[in-house]
Design an enzyme around this catalytic site. Structure first.
Site, short mmCIF file in Angstrom:
data_model
loop_
_atom_site.label_atom_id
_atom_site.label_comp_id
_atom_site.label_asym_id
_atom_site.label_seq_id
_atom_site.Cartn_x
_atom_site.Cartn_y
_atom_site.Cartn_z
N ASP A 316 0.86 -1.19 0.00
CA ASP A 316 0.00 0.00 0.00
C ASP A 316 0.90 1.24 0.00
OD1 ASP A 316 -3.10 0.79 1.76
OD2 ASP A 316 -1.91 1.97 0.35
N ARG A 318 -0.10 4.40 -0.17
CA ARG A 318 -0.81 5.65 0.12
C ARG A 318 -0.31 6.36 1.37
NH1 ARG A 318 -6.74 3.31 0.15
NH2 ARG A 318 -5.58 1.54 0.97
N1 LIG Z 1 -3.24 -2.34 -6.11
C1 LIG Z 1 -4.56 -2.61 -6.01
N2 LIG Z 1 -5.40 -1.62 -5.65
C2 LIG Z 1 -6.70 -1.93 -5.55
C3 LIG Z 1 -7.24 -3.21 -5.84
N3 LIG Z 1 -8.59 -3.14 -5.70
C4 LIG Z 1 -8.88 -1.86 -5.30
N4 LIG Z 1 -7.73 -1.16 -5.21
C5 LIG Z 1 -7.52 0.19 -4.74
O1 LIG Z 1 -7.74 0.18 -3.34
C6 LIG Z 1 -8.10 1.47 -2.92
C7 LIG Z 1 -9.36 1.38 -2.08
O2 LIG Z 1 -9.55 2.66 -1.55
P1 LIG Z 1 -10.38 2.91 -0.20
O3 LIG Z 1 -11.67 2.16 -0.29
O4 LIG Z 1 -10.43 4.37 0.02
O5 LIG Z 1 -9.48 2.35 0.95
P2 LIG Z 1 -9.43 0.94 1.65
O6 LIG Z 1 -8.00 0.56 1.79
O7 LIG Z 1 -10.35 -0.01 0.97
O8 LIG Z 1 -9.97 1.20 3.14
P3 LIG Z 1 -11.45 1.62 3.56
O9 LIG Z 1 -11.37 3.00 4.08
O10 LIG Z 1 -11.85 0.63 4.61
O11 LIG Z 1 -12.28 1.51 2.33
C8 LIG Z 1 -8.27 2.31 -4.20
O12 LIG Z 1 -7.08 3.04 -4.47
C9 LIG Z 1 -8.45 1.24 -5.26
O13 LIG Z 1 -8.03 1.66 -6.56
C10 LIG Z 1 -6.31 -4.22 -6.23
O14 LIG Z 1 -6.67 -5.38 -6.45
N5 LIG Z 1 -5.00 -3.89 -6.29
#
Ligand SMILES: Nc1nc2c(ncn2[C@@H]2O[C@H](COP(=O)(O)OP(=O)(O)OP(=O)(O)O)[C@@H](O)[C@H]2O)c(=O)[nH]1
Ligand SMILES: [Mg+2]
Ligand SMILES: [Mg+2]
Ligand SMILES: [Zn+2]
Length: 390
Positions: A316, A318
């Protein structure tokens, strides 16, 4: 990071060790130029790297110093100099004399070149997070002028990436150790680089929000926020939502983002107030192109964490410093965080956002995203048991 302790160490003539454990995996000794003296320089050259003085690039240009041609935009070297009064220029006291003159703001006419003190131009920590930029912010945070002596620490084999060695070196000499992230956190807390630039009404099927655009000199990306109701009373319900084009806009069932965003908007509507920060952090920070590469790996069975790592990224990438800046630009310091992700909570605390409470906000679980969500729960600690136990 205890700024007072670091300032005291500098005033006692002790450099600090600044570990860059994210970009270079190198550590530098750092010390304020204005306090340079022969004994400190002698201590620092023990680091065995290249003794440089970091100053803001614009200051070096204003003083007439000029850049050296460099192939990559990486290290921003300017002409190395010796002060005219600094003997042969190489001894610790000669170099201290040159460095103090630089810190005093003397311009290039007071120096001969090429000399023995290498000059590095900082371009701003918001643009580059190298030792040059980190050291300048550290100087300002500790109340010194923006000029720092920096030198890499090399181990007995001349290896500059031996972080364990740098920790032993610090311990043996009684130097404080700080990290790149600690400097960035203090910098984020002390400087406001994001400000609201315009607000417009956004009628949506979840109710009418206000959409906000920002002048963002923190990471220069076009993050936005949507606000519902009155956010002057704290704590404010806040959803920090990272962009997921596939989930948010294309109805993808591979993740839970799209339904999670809608559930968050509905929740905020039900509370009568709240904010959604929409951060351009596609793919947990690796971008859409790489996320689709990760999806391709996941199509053959890899999980979402291993796929990121197989592509050479951390699980991650971010950083939520910009979220803290956006909340402060909106006048919000205390929040109720709508998230299942523990990393968001811990990072916000480092950026001095007060999280009174965390509330889950779930998306829809589908056969297409169940494994993905299980992986986030098992490998990234996301709080998803409630929706995954069925
Ligand atoms: N690298 C990657 N990123 C993903 C995948 N699926 C979703 N994402 C990314 O995961 C992130 C999800 O963002 P959020 O929902 O804000 O954060 P979260 O980590 O799910 O945490 P929450 O606040 O609980 O939702 C976004 O940047 C999506 O593009 C994946 O399979 N691989
Ligand atoms: Mg470096
Ligand atoms: Mg999510
Ligand atoms: Zn998604």
């Amino acid at each position: 990071m205890d700024i007072a302790k670091i300032r005291k160490a500098f005033l006692e003539g002790k450099p600090v060790v600044l570990i860059d454990d994210k970009r270079e995996m190198e550590a530098d000794l750092i010390f304020p130029s204005e306090l340079a003296n022969a004994s400190v320089i002698n201590t620092m050259i023990d680091g065995k790297g290249m003794l440089c003085v970091a100053m803001d690039e614009h200051t070096l240009f204003e003083k007439g110093f000029f850049k050296l041609p460099s192939r990559n935009s990486e290290t921003n070297f300017f002409v190395p100099v010796d002060h005219f009064d600094a003997g042969t220029g190489i001894s610790a006291s000669d170099r201290a004399k040159t460095i103090r003159a630089l810190a005093k703001g003397e311009n290039i006419n007071a120096f001969r070149y090429p000399g023995h003190v290498h000059l590095l131009g900082g371009v701003g920590l918001n643009k580059r997070q190298g030792h040059t930029e980190l050291s300048l912010e550290l100087m300002e945070l500790c109340g010194f002028s923006r000029s720092a002596i920096i030198i890499e620490i090399l181990d007995s084999h001349g290896n500059s990436h031996n972080i364990d060695f740098t920790k032993q070196h610090a311990k043996k000499n009684g130097f404080l150790i700080i990290t790149r992230n600690q400097v960035i956190q203090e910098y984020t807390k002390s400087k406001q680089l994001v400000k609201v630039v315009s607000i417009a009404s956004l009628p949506t099927k979840f109710g009418t929000f206000q959409i906000v655009s920002f002048d963002n000199n923190y990471d220069f990306l076009e993050h936005t926020a949507i606000i519902y109701g009155d956010i002057s009373k704290e704590p404010v319900p806040v959803r920090i939502h990272s962009e997921c084009l596939t989930g948010d806009a294309l109805g993808s069932l591979r993740c839970d983002c799209g339904s999670q965003l809608q559930n968050a908007m509905n929740y905020i509507k039900s509370q009568g107030r709240g904010i959604i920060l929409y951060l351009r952090q596609e793919g947990r920070g690796i971008g859409l192109r790489n996320k689709i590469k990760a999806y391709h790996l996941q199509d053959s069975g890899m999980d979402t964490v291993d796929a990121n790592i197989a592509l050479g990224f951390p699980e991650d990438m971010r950083d939520y410093g910009v979220a803290a800046q956006m909340l402060r630009a909106l006048g919000v310091q205390r929040i109720i965080l709508l998230s299942n992700n523990p990393d968001k909570l811990s990072q916000l605390k480092h950026y001095s956002i007060i999280v009174d409470e965390t509330r889950n906000v779930f998306g829809e679980v589908t056969p297409h995203n169940h494994f993905y969500l299980m992986t986030k729960m098992e490998k990234m600690g996301h709080v998803l048991k409630e929706v995954l136990k069925k």
